[in-house]
Design a protein around this motif. Structure first.
Motif, PDB file in Angstrom:
ATOM      1  N   LEU A  62     -17.497   4.188  -2.455  1.00  0.00           N
ATOM      2  CA  LEU A  62     -17.011   3.947  -1.098  1.00  0.00           C
ATOM      3  C   LEU A  62     -16.026   2.783  -1.057  1.00  0.00           C
ATOM      4  N   ASP A  63     -14.882   3.029  -0.460  1.00  0.00           N
ATOM      5  CA  ASP A  63     -13.852   2.003  -0.245  1.00  0.00           C
ATOM      6  C   ASP A  63     -14.289   1.104   0.917  1.00  0.00           C
ATOM      7  N   VAL A  64     -14.332  -0.222   0.665  1.00  0.00           N
ATOM      8  CA  VAL A  64     -14.692  -1.160   1.726  1.00  0.00           C
ATOM      9  C   VAL A  64     -13.571  -2.171   1.947  1.00  0.00           C
ATOM     10  N   SER A  65     -12.354  -1.792   1.615  1.00  0.00           N
ATOM     11  CA  SER A  65     -11.211  -2.685   1.821  1.00  0.00           C
ATOM     12  C   SER A  65     -10.966  -2.874   3.313  1.00  0.00           C
ATOM     13  N   GLY A  66     -10.138  -3.865   3.656  1.00  0.00           N
ATOM     14  CA  GLY A  66      -9.915  -4.219   5.050  1.00  0.00           C
ATOM     15  C   GLY A  66      -9.381  -3.092   5.903  1.00  0.00           C
ATOM     16  N   SER A  67      -8.593  -2.189   5.318  1.00  0.00           N
ATOM     17  CA  SER A  67      -8.020  -1.090   6.099  1.00  0.00           C
ATOM     18  C   SER A  67      -9.079  -0.115   6.601  1.00  0.00           C
TER      19      SER A  67
ATOM     20  N   GLU B 260     -26.425   0.362   5.291  1.00  0.00           N
ATOM     21  CA  GLU B 260     -26.386  -0.320   6.581  1.00  0.00           C
ATOM     22  C   GLU B 260     -25.837  -1.736   6.453  1.00  0.00           C
ATOM     23  N   GLU B 261     -26.052  -2.360   5.298  1.00  0.00           N
ATOM     24  CA  GLU B 261     -25.664  -3.763   5.124  1.00  0.00           C
ATOM     25  C   GLU B 261     -24.213  -3.930   4.660  1.00  0.00           C
ATOM     26  N   ILE B 262     -23.557  -2.839   4.297  1.00  0.00           N
ATOM     27  CA  ILE B 262     -22.196  -2.930   3.761  1.00  0.00           C
ATOM     28  C   ILE B 262     -21.189  -3.221   4.869  1.00  0.00           C
ATOM     29  N   THR B 263     -20.274  -4.155   4.598  1.00  0.00           N
ATOM     30  CA  THR B 263     -19.156  -4.452   5.485  1.00  0.00           C
ATOM     31  C   THR B 263     -17.889  -4.565   4.628  1.00  0.00           C
ATOM     32  N   THR B 264     -16.774  -4.807   5.282  1.00  0.00           N
ATOM     33  CA  THR B 264     -15.533  -4.992   4.528  1.00  0.00           C
ATOM     34  C   THR B 264     -15.519  -6.322   3.784  1.00  0.00           C
TER      35      THR B 264
ATOM     36  N   SER C 199     -18.094  -7.173   1.858  1.00  0.00           N
ATOM     37  CA  SER C 199     -19.032  -7.014   0.744  1.00  0.00           C
ATOM     38  C   SER C 199     -18.355  -7.192  -0.607  1.00  0.00           C
ATOM     39  N   VAL C 200     -17.031  -7.002  -0.663  1.00  0.00           N
ATOM     40  CA  VAL C 200     -16.253  -7.258  -1.875  1.00  0.00           C
ATOM     41  C   VAL C 200     -15.178  -8.273  -1.522  1.00  0.00           C
ATOM     42  N   ASN C 201     -15.142  -9.364  -2.259  1.00  0.00           N
ATOM     43  CA  ASN C 201     -14.247 -10.469  -1.897  1.00  0.00           C
ATOM     44  C   ASN C 201     -12.780 -10.199  -2.211  1.00  0.00           C
ATOM     45  N   ASP C 202     -12.500  -9.473  -3.302  1.00  0.00           N
ATOM     46  CA  ASP C 202     -11.111  -9.269  -3.731  1.00  0.00           C
ATOM     47  C   ASP C 202     -10.387  -8.286  -2.824  1.00  0.00           C
ATOM     48  N   ASN C 203      -9.191  -8.652  -2.413  1.00  0.00           N
ATOM     49  CA  ASN C 203      -8.382  -7.761  -1.582  1.00  0.00           C
ATOM     50  C   ASN C 203      -7.706  -6.686  -2.443  1.00  0.00           C
TER      51      ASN C 203
ATOM     52  N   VAL D  10     -21.622   2.939  -5.264  1.00  0.00           N
ATOM     53  CA  VAL D  10     -20.625   1.998  -5.777  1.00  0.00           C
ATOM     54  C   VAL D  10     -19.676   1.676  -4.642  1.00  0.00           C
ATOM     55  N   ILE D  11     -19.353   0.389  -4.459  1.00  0.00           N
ATOM     56  CA  ILE D  11     -18.382   0.004  -3.440  1.00  0.00           C
ATOM     57  C   ILE D  11     -17.217  -0.716  -4.117  1.00  0.00           C
ATOM     58  N   PHE D  12     -16.054  -0.639  -3.491  1.00  0.00           N
ATOM     59  CA  PHE D  12     -14.890  -1.258  -4.106  1.00  0.00           C
ATOM     60  C   PHE D  12     -13.873  -1.662  -3.057  1.00  0.00           C
TER      61      PHE D  12
END
Length: 322
Positions: free
Chosen positions: A88-93, A150-154, A156-160, A126-128
Motif C-alpha cells: 500500500l502506497d502511503v505517500s502524501g498524495s 487502522e493505524e496507518i497514515t501518510t 507512517s513512512v518518513n521518507d518522501n 507492506v507500506i511504502f
C-alpha cells in the motif's frame, strides 16, 4: 496427560499426615464411657470412614488445583488458501480528496473488507512512500492485519516520494520463502516511481522468476486534489494533473501474469479481489494445534460431594466410642 500446576501436589503428604498418621483426638469427651457401653453401644471403627472420605476429598481438591489436562496429539490442519502480500502506497498524495474522505482511507477500507473475505489466506502488509517496509509478515491472524491498517497514515513512512521498486522488493521478500503454490501481490499506488535504489522493472523481473503474480491498482482520478491549511486556518486545495504512471503499472502486471486496474472510484478496487477469488486455491499445513481438556472441574465436583458426605457422617451419623 499433563499437570499445569504440579507443585500443588506437594500438599498431599501433609494432608495424609494430618488425617491418617497423626492420632485423632477423641471427639466425644466423657468422664466415663461405661454408661455408653452399658447402653449397648460398642466401640466401632466405622466412624473412620468419614475421616477417610474428608481426607480423600481434600487430596482430590489438591489434584484439581494442579490442573490435570488431557492432551491430544498435535493436529495437522490443512486449509485451502493463497499467500497474498498487500503493498500500500502511503505517500502524501494519497491524502487527495478526489475520493471521500481521501484515497488512503478508501484504500484501507477496501483492503479491510477484502481481508474479511479471505479467512483461509495468509496475508502480509507492506507500506511504502520514499522507502518501504513490512508492516505485518505473512499471517493467518487477520485481526492484527486489520488493526494495523487502522493505524496507518501518510506519516507512517518518513521518507518522501514513491518507491515502487522498493515496495515490490519488500513484498517479494515476504513471499519468496512461502511454500504455497499460489503467491500473489496486490500493489496499490497513485504515483510514479521517483525514489528507491531498486527499479520497478528489476523487481518485476525477479517476481516473474519467483512465479509471483502482481496485481496493480492505480488509484485516483486524473487530478490530485491536495488540501492545505493556510495561516488563517482556512483549508485551500491545490490541484495537480496526472502523477500516475499507468504504463509502468501495466508493464509490471503483464510481466508477472497479473492484471492492471484503474480505480477511479472505490468500486473499481473491489474488482481485483473478485479475480483473486477465482485463483486456484492451494493447501498449506499448520501443525501447531493441540487441544487440552481440563479435568479440574470434574474433580472439584467429586471432591465436594465426598467432603459434604464425610462431614455429614462424622457429625451426625457415627458416634465414636474410645
Amino acid at each position: 496427560m499433563r499437570l499445569a500446576n504440579w507443585y500443588f501436589l506437594l500438599f498431599i503428604p501433609l494432608i495424609i499426615y494430618i488425617f491418617i498418621i497423626k492420632k485423632n483426638k477423641t471427639t466425644l469427651k466423657f468422664s466415663s464411657v461405661k454408661l455408653l457401653k452399658s447402653s449397648g453401644l460398642k466401640k466401632t471403627y466405622k466412624h473412620k470412614i468419614s475421616k477417610y472420605m474428608i481426607c480423600l476429598s481434600l487430596i482430590i481438591l489438591v489434584v484439581a488445583l494442579s490442573r490435570p489436562q488431557l492432551t491430544s496429539q498435535p493436529d495437522t490442519i490443512q486449509e485451502k488458501g493463497i499467500d497474498i502480500a498487500m503493498v500500500l502506497d502511503v505517500s502524501g498524495s494519497m491524502e487527495s480528496v478526489d475520493f471521500k474522505p481521501n484515497r488512503l482511507e478508501v484504500a484501507k477500507k477496501t483492503i479491510e473488507d477484502f481481508v474479511e473475505e479471505r479467512p483461509s489466506d495468509r496475508l502480509a502488509l507492506v507500506i511504502f512512500a520514499g522507502t518501504a517496509y513490512t508492516r505485518i509478515p505473512l499471517t493467518l491472524d487477520h485481526n492484527i492485519v486489520k488493526q494495523s491498517l487502522e493505524e496507518i497514515t501518510t506519516e507512517s513512512v518518513n521518507d518522501n516520494g514513491t518507491a515502487i521498486g522498493m515496495a515490490i522488493s519488500v513484498g517479494l521478500n515476504r513471499l519468496k520463502k512461502s511454500d504455497s503454490q499460489s503467491k500473489v501481490m496486490i500493489l496499490v499506488t497513485d504515483g510514479e516511481n521517483n525514489a528507491g535504489a531498486i527499479k520497478p522493472n528489476t523487481a518485476s523481473d525477479l517476481a516473474e522468476e519467483l512465479g509471483i503474480k502482481i496485481y496493480t491498482i492505480g488509484v485516483g482520478t486524473d487530478e490530485t486534489i491536495y488540501p492545505e491549511v493556510d495561516i488563517f486556518g482556512q483549508t485551500r486545495y491545490k490541484r495537480y494533473e496526472g502523477g500516475l504512471d499507468e504504463e509502468l503499472l501495466k508493464g509490471i502486471a503483464e510481466k508477472t501474469g497479473g492484471k492492471y486496474y484503474r480505480a477511479r472510484d472505490p468500486q473499481a478496487m473491489s474488482k481485483i479481489f473478485s479475480d483473486i477469488n477465482e485463483l486456484e486455491k492451494t493447501k498449506f499445513d499448520r501443525d501447531d494445534f493441540v487441544q487440552y481438556k481440563e479435568l479440574a472441574f470434574d474433580l472439584i465436583k467429586v471432591a465436594l460431594i465426598l467432603l459434604l458426605l464425610g462431614i455429614f457422617l462424622d457429625r451426625y451419623f457415627y458416634i465414636q466410642i474410645p
